[in-house]
Every structure is written in structure tokens, then in C-alpha cells.
Design an enzyme around this catalytic site. Structure first.
Site, mmCIF file in Angstrom:
data_model
loop_
_atom_site.group_PDB
_atom_site.id
_atom_site.type_symbol
_atom_site.label_atom_id
_atom_site.label_comp_id
_atom_site.label_asym_id
_atom_site.label_seq_id
_atom_site.Cartn_x
_atom_site.Cartn_y
_atom_site.Cartn_z
ATOM 1 N N ASP A 161 0.843 -1.198 0.000
ATOM 2 C CA ASP A 161 0.000 0.000 0.000
ATOM 3 C C ASP A 161 0.870 1.236 0.000
ATOM 4 O OD1 ASP A 161 -2.933 1.160 0.884
ATOM 5 O OD2 ASP A 161 -1.299 2.285 1.811
ATOM 6 N N LYS A 165 -3.006 5.828 -4.055
ATOM 7 C CA LYS A 165 -4.097 6.747 -3.754
ATOM 8 C C LYS A 165 -3.905 8.085 -4.454
ATOM 9 C CE LYS A 165 -3.784 4.831 0.915
ATOM 10 N NZ LYS A 165 -2.354 4.463 0.824
ATOM 11 N N HIS A 206 -7.864 9.694 -1.541
ATOM 12 C CA HIS A 206 -7.168 9.683 -0.252
ATOM 13 C C HIS A 206 -7.969 10.336 0.877
ATOM 14 C CE1 HIS A 206 -2.777 9.298 1.267
ATOM 15 N NE2 HIS A 206 -3.627 9.056 2.239
ATOM 16 N N TYR A 209 2.902 9.991 -0.464
ATOM 17 C CA TYR A 209 4.001 9.390 0.281
ATOM 18 C C TYR A 209 5.338 9.643 -0.405
ATOM 19 C CZ TYR A 209 0.311 6.573 2.559
ATOM 20 O OH TYR A 209 -0.805 6.151 3.238
#
Length: 282
Positions: A46, A76, A112, A51
Site C-alpha cells: 500500500d 491513492k 485519499h 508518500y
């Protein structure tokens, strides 16, 4: 080697119930960390655009030599900063994620955050429907959506999210939201399944159950999630901890253990640790 059970999503896609999360893992460390997780036996990873580690994650997936059909990859859409998102922006962001991951498709693509103050997620979801229909995402879903947000989606779309990834742990059990998921056929996925820091893992009730089974506190909490039917994505960059978080299938919690962990959600330590989706708009 891999004993992780699968959960069938509402469109028939099979998702591993236990995956590896890479939140806060720098891109230059992600290749090593994800590689370690894949070697240990994880098959679900994931990540997310925000990120900043999709490239490193993709390198690890490619270097593993594992067949693509054995992997389950989630990323996401970062629907920020504070502006409304249209179709072209969503498709461009999705293409960028695929390019960084070096994949032709992802198994799960999530919005998200709902950012309800903009009221643009129904339009974003329409583009997600298009992405799903193209086959470039095997399933689509949401993250951090509240009951009201899920109801709003239902007013404008017949496509029910396959997954809602939410903050969920014994100190924040999200009972009402999980009941909505059950009613709508949405799979519940927990981020920060172990809480943050050591607050949850050092509680006497958790420590007592861990001692009873000869397991770590983290293993006990993760086993609680599995027994509750949640998908979980624990994150660690420590190889021993990565392997420990996967080693959950040699013991089971009994009814007394489960009741003790459930009781934490109404105890003095119960609280949300992440942002409130009702106001989060960063």
C-alpha cells in the site's frame, strides 16, 4: 510460505487481508523495505502519491521477480492542495502514479481524503468509475470517508466503493462506520492498525494478552484486526519487525481476549490519533 487469507471485494477482486504499508518510508528506502517485505511473504503493498515513494516501491516490485498476478498494489489520489479536482487532473495524477510504479495497472486506487468542504469528491468518483471501467485499476475505493460522505457518493453513483481505508485500532474502533460498510458491502481497511507510538501496545490489557499467548503486543493487535474482518497494512522498516507482523497464523485470540481489546474503545485512552476527515483540507 504465505498463509495470508484473501477477502473478496464487492466486485469479485481478491485482496490479501494483510499487506505492507509504506507511509513515511522515504523513496530511497522504499525499494529495500518493500523488497524485504516481499521476500518475507507479503504480496500486498500500500502506497500513495503523497508518500513520495511510488518510484522506490515500483523498483522493488520489479526486482522481486514475482509474477504481476501474485501482487496486489494499492495507491491513492492526493486530491490536494486546496482546490477542486476535475477529470483531467485526476486522470493525469493516475497516469503519474502508474508511471512511477512502472505498472500497467494497480489493483486498488483510492481517493485519499473526502475533503467534504469542497464537495468535489462525487465528480472525482465519476472519473474513478472511468478508470475502473478501463481495467487500469482492478478495483476503486476511498479512504477516510465518513458515513455522510459514503451516502453522498450513493446519491450520484451506483458504483459502491470496494474499500474504505480508515484510521482503525482498538482505541478508535469506528463502530458506526464499520456497520455502514457492512450494510453497503464495503471492505474495511485499517491504517495505523497499531495506533501510533507505544500508547496502545503498552496498555496492561494488551500486554497481558501478549504474555498469555507468548506473542508481541503488535501481533496481538493485528490478530484482533484479522479476527474482526479488517484488512490491515502495518508499516515497519525493520526486517525483524516486518517478518513478525506477518507471523500471525500460529495462534488465535479467544472470546475473553477479544472482549478485552474491544473494551479499550470505550476506555480512558480511546481517541482518534490522525486528522479528522470532516475538517482535513491540507
Amino acid at each position: 510460505m504465505n498463509q495470508v487469507p484473501g477477502i473478496k471485494l464487492n466486485n469479485g477482486t481478491l485482496m490479501p487481508q494483510l499487506g505492507y504499508g509504506v507511509w513515511q518510508v522515504p523513496d530511497d528506502e522504499a525499494e529495500r523495505a518493500v523488497g524485504t517485505a516481499l521476500e518475507a511473504g507479503y504480496r500486498s503493498v500500500d502506497t500513495a502519491a503523497i508518500y513520495g515513494n511510488e518510484t522506490g516501491t515500483g523498483k522493488a516490485l520489479a526486482a522481486s521477480g514475482l509474477p504481476r498476478e501474485e501482487l496486489f498494489v494499492t495507491t491513492k489520489l492526493w486530491n490536494g492542495p486546496s482546490r477542486r479536482w476535475g477529470r483531467d487532473e485526476v486522470l493525469r495524477a493516475f497516469d503519474e502514479s502508474l508511471d512511477k510504479l512502472a505498472l500497467e495497472y494497480v489493483d486498488l486506487y483510492l481517493i485519499h481524503w473526502p475533503r467534504p468542504m469542497r464537495d468535489d469528491f462525487p465528480g472525482i468518483w465519476q472519473t474513478f468509475e472511468e478508470i475502473a471501467a478501463s481495467g487500469r485499476a482492478k478495483a476503486v475505493g476511498v479512504s477516510n470517508f465518513r458515513p455522510a460522505d459514503l451516502e453522498r457518493l450513493g446519491e450520484t453513483s451506483d458504483l459502491v466503493p470496494a474499500v474504505n481505508q480508515i484510521e482503525l485500532h482498538p482505541l478508535f474502533p469506528q463502530t458506526e462506520l464499520r456497520a455502514v460498510h457492512t450494510r453497503l458491502g464495503i471492505t474495511t481497511e485499517a491504517w495505523s492498525p497499531l495506533g501510533q507510538g507505544k500508547d496502545l501496545l503498552t496498555l496492561p490489557a494488551v500486554a497481558a494478552i501478549a504474555a498469555k499467548h507468548g506473542r508481541s503486543a503488535a501481533q496481538v493487535v493485528l490478530r484482533w484486526h484479522l479476527g474482526s474482518g479488517h484488512v490491515v497494512i502495518p508499516k515497519s522498516v525493520t526486517p525483524a519487525r516486518i517478518r513478525e507482523n506477518l507471523d500471525l497464523f500460529g495462534f488465535e485470540l479467544d472470546a475473553e481476549d477479544t472482549a478485552a481489546l474491544n473494551a479499550l474503545g470505550s476506555g480512558p485512552s480511546a481517541r482518534r490519533i490522525g486528522p479528522d476527515p470532516a475538517v482535513f483540507d491540507v
